[in-house]
Structures are given as structure tokens and as C-alpha cells.
Design an enzyme around this catalytic site. Sequence first.
Site, short mmCIF file in Angstrom:
data_model
loop_
_atom_site.label_atom_id
_atom_site.label_comp_id
_atom_site.label_asym_id
_atom_site.label_seq_id
_atom_site.Cartn_x
_atom_site.Cartn_y
_atom_site.Cartn_z
N GLY A 16 3.35 2.05 11.08
CA GLY A 16 3.06 1.19 12.23
C GLY A 16 2.81 -0.26 11.86
O GLY A 16 3.40 -1.17 12.43
N ALA A 17 1.94 -0.47 10.88
CA ALA A 17 1.58 -1.83 10.52
C ALA A 17 0.77 -1.81 9.23
O ALA A 17 0.38 -0.74 8.76
CB ALA A 17 0.75 -2.47 11.63
N MET A 18 0.53 -3.01 8.68
CA MET A 18 -0.19 -3.09 7.42
C MET A 18 -1.15 -4.28 7.42
O MET A 18 -0.78 -5.38 7.78
CB MET A 18 0.82 -3.20 6.27
CG MET A 18 0.20 -3.36 4.90
SD MET A 18 -0.79 -1.90 4.44
CE MET A 18 -2.02 -2.68 3.40
N GLU A 19 -2.37 -4.01 6.95
CA GLU A 19 -3.48 -4.96 7.09
C GLU A 19 -3.59 -5.99 5.97
O GLU A 19 -4.70 -6.47 5.69
CB GLU A 19 -4.78 -4.16 7.17
CG GLU A 19 -5.24 -3.46 5.87
CD GLU A 19 -4.79 -2.02 5.73
OE1 GLU A 19 -3.80 -1.63 6.36
OE2 GLU A 19 -5.44 -1.27 4.96
N GLU A 59 0.85 -1.19 0.00
CA GLU A 59 0.00 0.00 0.00
C GLU A 59 0.88 1.24 0.00
O GLU A 59 1.85 1.28 0.75
CB GLU A 59 -0.91 0.02 1.23
CG GLU A 59 -1.94 1.15 1.13
CD GLU A 59 -2.91 1.20 2.31
OE1 GLU A 59 -2.84 0.33 3.19
OE2 GLU A 59 -3.72 2.12 2.32
N GLU A 62 -9.73 4.22 6.26
CA GLU A 62 -8.92 4.65 7.40
C GLU A 62 -9.74 5.39 8.46
O GLU A 62 -9.60 5.14 9.65
CB GLU A 62 -7.72 5.50 6.94
CG GLU A 62 -6.71 4.72 6.08
CD GLU A 62 -6.18 3.45 6.74
OE1 GLU A 62 -6.36 3.27 7.96
OE2 GLU A 62 -5.60 2.62 6.01
N HIS A 120 -9.52 -3.79 9.87
CA HIS A 120 -9.45 -3.55 8.42
C HIS A 120 -9.94 -4.75 7.62
O HIS A 120 -10.31 -4.61 6.46
CB HIS A 120 -8.01 -3.26 7.99
CG HIS A 120 -7.64 -1.80 7.96
ND1 HIS A 120 -8.46 -0.83 7.40
CD2 HIS A 120 -6.53 -1.14 8.37
CE1 HIS A 120 -7.86 0.35 7.48
NE2 HIS A 120 -6.70 0.20 8.08
N GLU A 140 -5.56 -2.97 12.65
CA GLU A 140 -5.26 -3.78 11.46
C GLU A 140 -6.26 -4.93 11.34
O GLU A 140 -6.70 -5.26 10.24
CB GLU A 140 -3.83 -4.32 11.50
CG GLU A 140 -2.74 -3.27 11.69
CD GLU A 140 -2.82 -2.08 10.76
OE1 GLU A 140 -3.33 -2.23 9.64
OE2 GLU A 140 -2.38 -0.99 11.16
#
Length: 886
Positions: free
Chosen positions: A272-275, A133, A331, A312, A309
Site C-alpha cells: 500500500g505505502a511506505m513510511e 523495508e 505495525e 509511523h 504512514e
Amino acid sequence: MSDLSASPVIPVNTVTRLADYRVPEFLIEKTHLTFELYEEYTDVSSRLTITRNPKSTKADDLVLHGEQLELRSLAIGERTLHPGDYQITPHSLTVRNVPEQFVLHCTVRIYPEKNTALEGLYCSSGMYCTQCEAEGFRKITYYLDRPDVMSEFETVIIAREGAFSTMLSNGNCLSDTMQDGKRIVHWHDPFKKPSYLFALVAGNLVCLEDHFITQSGREVLLQIHTEAKDHDKCHFAMQSLKKAMHWDEQTYGREYDLDRFMIVAVDDFNMGAMENKGLNIFNTSCVLAHPASTTDAAFQRVEGVIAHEYFHNWSGNRVTCRDWFQLSLKEGLTVYRDSEFSADMNSRAVKRIEDVNLLRSVQFVEDAGPMAHPVRPDAYMEISNFYTVTIYEKGAEVVRMLANILGSERYRQATDLYFDRFDGQAVTCDDFVQCMEEVSGRDLSQFRLWYSQAGTPQLHISDSYDADHQQYSLTVHQHTPATPGQTEKKALHIPLKVALYGNQGALALIIDGQIRDAETVLDICQTQQTIVFEQVAEHPVPSLLRGFSAPVRVFYDYQLDQLQKLILLDSDGFCRWDAMQSLMRIVLSKAIDNKGDHAEQAMLMDTLRRLLTDHTAMDAALLARMLELPGEQYLASLYDKANPPAINQARTQLQHKLATQLQTELMSCYQALQNSASGLSAQAMAARNLRNQALMYLLQIDDTHYRDLAQQQFSQADNMTDQFAALRGLVHAEHARIEAQAALQVFYQQWQHEALVVNMWFQVQATRPWGNVLQEIQQLLQHAAFDARNPNKLRAVIAAFANQNFARFHDSSGNAYQFLAEQIADIDQRNPQMASRLLTPLTHWHQFIDEHASLMRKALESLSQRELSKDVYEVVSKSLNERNVG
Ligand code: B3K
Ligand code: ZN
């Protein structure tokens, strides 16, 4: 925007506009990928089943996205294509005259080991991972890399036998076999998804496993994969995940869909992080946690990000965005969902206060400057620049307003409708609002302006009381300042939650002869509007914008005793804090403007004394927040032209005065809490929070007794929250240099093998509000533990200095501004996304008095002379464009 496209560096066509959206000309039904991981490169072979989109009338040519790819072979079905059959540019691959339906075979070579931008496939501490992303997939293979192209993915990962213990991709594992000295792992994700949700991981990892039984009785395998040294730090994340899964079933009726849910912790990660579907990839800082090495705040962050996450999976993955202008669709909604989850898990009032603090000190500033944009932007050059507080935080406030306007039952019906109707589709913010409209029967056309109109609305509220007729009226005037490209603003639909306080507490509310609850929402829809409350027997104190019911700035001229009343009595914890902030703000602005502030200060002192004396009467976490003076960033935002040194001085002096005058109360509060419960219960965390707030104040006083107290806490603490609070208190108190030096050394010795704790050690030094910090920062950058390629280290030193050290970053020399610009130019060579993110504090130049503003602009100008990435170029050029400022 035309001035941007005139740049010599950036080609004309790089501005993407919402108005130009067209449905894709082709669809990719199936995506089959094979990754052959070699030590120096990776070969990616794709087999794409492509059809013409019946909804598109255009084009015989297939145009795929692709960047930094070495094409090795290309074929349609059995027919190999030769260079004359296609055309390659740095951003695309065009194949002419393709049939209605075909299978495209393509092999490209990529170099993950050399990928320092951390986008696409890259290496982090010897492991391979992906970040796609928004537009990173095009660095993996040629593809229609846009969110409205959803495809069923199958992934085969091939590596030398024994090279990796763990080889993961989205979905379910179909097979894991050995052949000719190679390991071949085959994954299949049955849910269609856009390419931005693709993920791959290969590394030597260990795994914590657990299970979750969904509400319909399905068993889901849960896994958290980390490096072996971090295996003992995953327990909390696992518990958080299970809580989040349960909460989403209870609150939104959303159940997990795949047979397994995997999380992987990665050291080098831009955010931070990815879903990614079924395979979330996390920055280690947002998943690892252990009481000895993690603060309470970091625990809560882990809980929140894990939930975000996970949520999401529905708000983003099952129902995704049609295009990146709709980013807030996923978001904003997901931030709203995670913030309600955190409020349910911890203190609701404190969560609200944290969210509002962020909104006021960062989002309102963005919304008032050259980078202001609507929750649904109209145009962008680089989409990575639009992962902003406006999209996330203001977007979440917009969803919250909808939830409040509809009420919980209707809101739930509307989200059910949204998830059911659009499951498996890529949709728009309008589709979401449409569901809210259909279920509630309300006309939300005016409300929709929240998506298209930038800027923070201001509500100027005045009141009057008519004793003869027992009427109390509130007159509300709304105004939204101009923002770049939007000079004329329309009136918005603003839900203003209010209550009225009389001598005996909240009053019954009667409007237009109708009895309402003691707390009611006023729908403010006109530029000016008067609301009359009937049968009001006394002049009340209005409690305005309760729960922060809309992302607006309220101006109402409170008397000091009115504020005190709200601080002590308001039933809404957020409002108590907000009234305290107002009182502190009044005292501080008098000091900043060099005006007498005796009555105000006496009132503040008296109120704080009362709260501290009776500290057991309220939630300790809330009280800890109420003791905190408004941040410098926020104070600056209240001025047309803020003077940083004056703000810093006023705040430091008031902090010192409060500490001195309240030291008895602070000390007894500190002592009373000394034997509170340990562990991670909300109560234990709240007690630590308040106790450390008291310690921070006491350390403002130059007295060995308090320094001893901090040293004792530092060395005896059995948890990181207390140890770090003591360290921070010592390092940040100017008169504690000697103790601070010793503590810093011990801390480093103790924690040098824990990267995340070393980051805290960097951060506490970078945020020290006194002395020549810039010089020390230069030394920290040379420290053996510093690594300029690791985003967490950049955040701990450079971002912490620029964003959290108001006093030293805004040093009148302007050296810090120049330093930041130089660092950004350097980082931009390797990692444009990080570089662009670090620019934010300089884009706030418009907030400050001319001396500072011009030094900040000078730093931006020096950057603009350089060869820049598209990311940095967009931010520099927009923030320097004075016509942009509203
Ligand atoms: N969706 C990601 C953010 C991706 C940022 C790309 N530059 C994390 C999140 O919001 O959950
Ligand atoms: Zn998100």
C-alpha cells in the site's frame, strides 16, 4: 524448522532466529550517498563513518550486507582496497581487520531499469523510486542493513540536466544546482534512522502543496507529488494528511519534526505505502482519489493509509524496531492508531466491524493453520513473508487490549513515556509493555504471552441464574488450540468486556459487593473462572465481548429471542452487528447441514424487517453492515472441514430468500434514500452504502424492474460509488448477463484512461460468483490493459479471484488451484514478494473437506517441484508440512 534447512535449494543458514540476536559489531555514525542516475544503470557511491560498537566484544572483520551489486571501488580512508583485502559472496562483503574507527568509501553499479522485484531502487512508469523495508537497502549499496543500526543520512542525486523535474530524498533540501550539464540535488536528514527508512525519487512529477502549523507553531511544508494526469486527485489525501497531523497532536501529543513532509504516488508498488522518513512513497491506489472515479470505500482507505504512514513518523521512525521479530512493535501500534483515527473520523461501530471482519475471516484462519505464528515470531526465513495479518491486525488488537486495560489516561501516560524514553532508539515489544507496566503499576507478565503464543483463544461461556439468591454467574473456560511448534498453550490474560440486559435495558453490575459500571471488563486469567453478579432481579441476556475487547472466539449458546433482543437494543453497535451475525450464522449452518431452519429463518426475517421498516432510526452505515450475511471465508472457518460448494449454495439461497421476502421493505428503503445528500460527508456515504446494499439484494430477484433500476443508477450516477455498485450488482447477478455485458463495455469505454478504475473493471469480473470465470480470467490476462509486472493489476485479477471469489476459486475441479500455482511460479521469476503473497489462499487447505484440501495440496506440491525464490519456498514448504498443523 530443521526440515526446512534440509532443502537442496536453500542454504542451511537462511533461518534467522530471535534467540540468536546479537548487538551489531559496528555502528555507522554517518552515511553519505551519491546517486548518479544514467539511462542504463546507476552508480551509487557511499561514504560511511564506521565505529566499533562499544557494546559488542566480537570481531575484527566488518561484514556488510549486499545483494546484486557490482563493486567498482572500495577504500578505507585514503587506502584503496584490492580483491585480496575483502571477500564478496552473493549476500555480503567482508573486510578483514578493520580499525576501531574509519571511513569506508565504496562505489557500486546497479540496474534499476531491470529491477522487476520492486525492491531496492527500481523504475516505475519512467520514474525512479525505492522500497527498502525490510531488507531492500542492501540492493542499493553495501551496508549494515538492520534496523538497530541508525545513522544520519546525506544524499546527493545527480542526473542529466532536464532529465527529471523532481529529485527527492529524505529530510531537508540543502541545495539544488546545475553543473556541467548535470543537475545536483543535495538532501540531509538530521534524524538518525535505519536504512529501511531511506528513500529516493526521481521523475517528472507535479506537486500539490499546502502547509500545516504544528501545535508549537512551526510551519511544515506538505507536498504530494504525482504524474501530471493525476494532479486533480490529490486534494483528499492532502486533507487527510492534515487531519492526521492534527489528530496525532491531540490524541498522542505527537508533533511532526521536519520542515517538510512529502508523499509520492507510484504505479508499481508491492504494497500500500511506505513510511520513509519525510518522504512517504505510496501506491497510487492509496493516495489518488476523486469523487467521479473513486468509491467511498476507497476514499476511506486513502484516509486510513495516509494516517497510518504519517503516524509511523513516531511509532516506527523516531522509535524503531531493534530487529524484525519486533515488527509488530511498530505495525501493531500504528494499525491501532490509524484504526482509532478512522473511528474518530467516521462511524466508530462500522470501523470496528470492518476490523473484526478482517480478523475473523483472515487472521483467525492464518492462526489456525500451518502458517500460524506469534505476534512476535521466533524464526523466519524471509522477513517479507511476515508482513501478515497476525503482525498487523492481531498486533493492533494486543495494543487495544493494553489501552483498555490501562484506561485512556494511563495509556496516554504510558505512550508518552515510551516515545520520550526511546526516542532515537531501536527497541523491543517488551520495552513497550514495560512502559505500560510502569505507568499502571499492573503486573503484565501473563499478558506478555499474547506476544509469544500463537493461535486464537476460544472462550466457552456458560451461565446460570439463581432466582432465590438473585445471583447470575458466568463461567468462562479458555483454551488455545495447538499451533506449529507450540503444542502446549498457557492461559492468557483476556479482558472480556460484558454487560447484562434485563427487560428495561442494561443492569447495574455488582461483583464481590462492588458496584461497577453497566459495562465492565472481566479479567479472565485462568483456564476456568466463574464470575458471580449479585442482586440480579431477573434472568439477564449477557452481552459478551463488547467492542470485541479481545481477539478471541466466543462460544455461548444464545437463544433466538436473546439474539433478537441484542440486535434491537444493545447500546454497543458492534454487539448489535455481532448478534445479527450469530443469528445469520445459525440459519446458515442449519442450511449447510441440511437441517430444518424454520424458526431461525422466521426470526431472522422478522428482525431484518423491523430494522428495515424503521431504517431511519439507526446509523445507515451500521444498518448496511447488519444486512450483510457472514462471508463465505468466515463461514468456512467455523468448520473443522468446510465444504465450499455447500457453503456457497446456502449463502446464495438465503440471500435470494431474504431479497424475495423483504423486497417491499428493501425497495422503499432504496427509494427513501434516493435523494440523500451527495458529497463525502459521513452521512452521505452511509446513505449510499445502505442504498446500494438494498440494490444488491433486489438484484438477486430475476425481475427486469430491478435490472432497470440498476441500469438507471449506473448511467445516471454522479459518483463512482453508485456507478460501481450498480455495475457490480449487474455483473454478479446471473440473470443479468445481457445488461452486465453492456454495462461492462460502457464502463471500460468511459474509464479506460484511469488505471485505478480499469483495475476495478478487472476486479468486478474476476469476482463474479457464477459461470466459467477461470476461462474469462485467462482472457483478462491477455487484455491490452493487463500488465503482469504491475502489482495492482495482479491484485485486481489474480488475487481478487483467489481471495474474493470463494465460489469459483473453490470450484470442485481444482482447476483454479492449479491455475493459481502456475501463475505464482511465473510471477516468482520476476517478483518473489508478490508471488509469495498470492499464495495465501492455497495455504488455507487445512480448512476444507478432503476433496478440496488434497487438490489444494496438489497445487502446492506442483510448486514445490520448481526452482523457487526463498519467499515462495518458505510458504510452500511450511504450508505443506502436515506436522505443522495444530
Ligand atoms: N512498513 C510498510 C510495509 C513494508 C513491507 C515490506 N515488505 C508499510 C506499512 O506498514 O506502513
Ligand atoms: Zn505500517
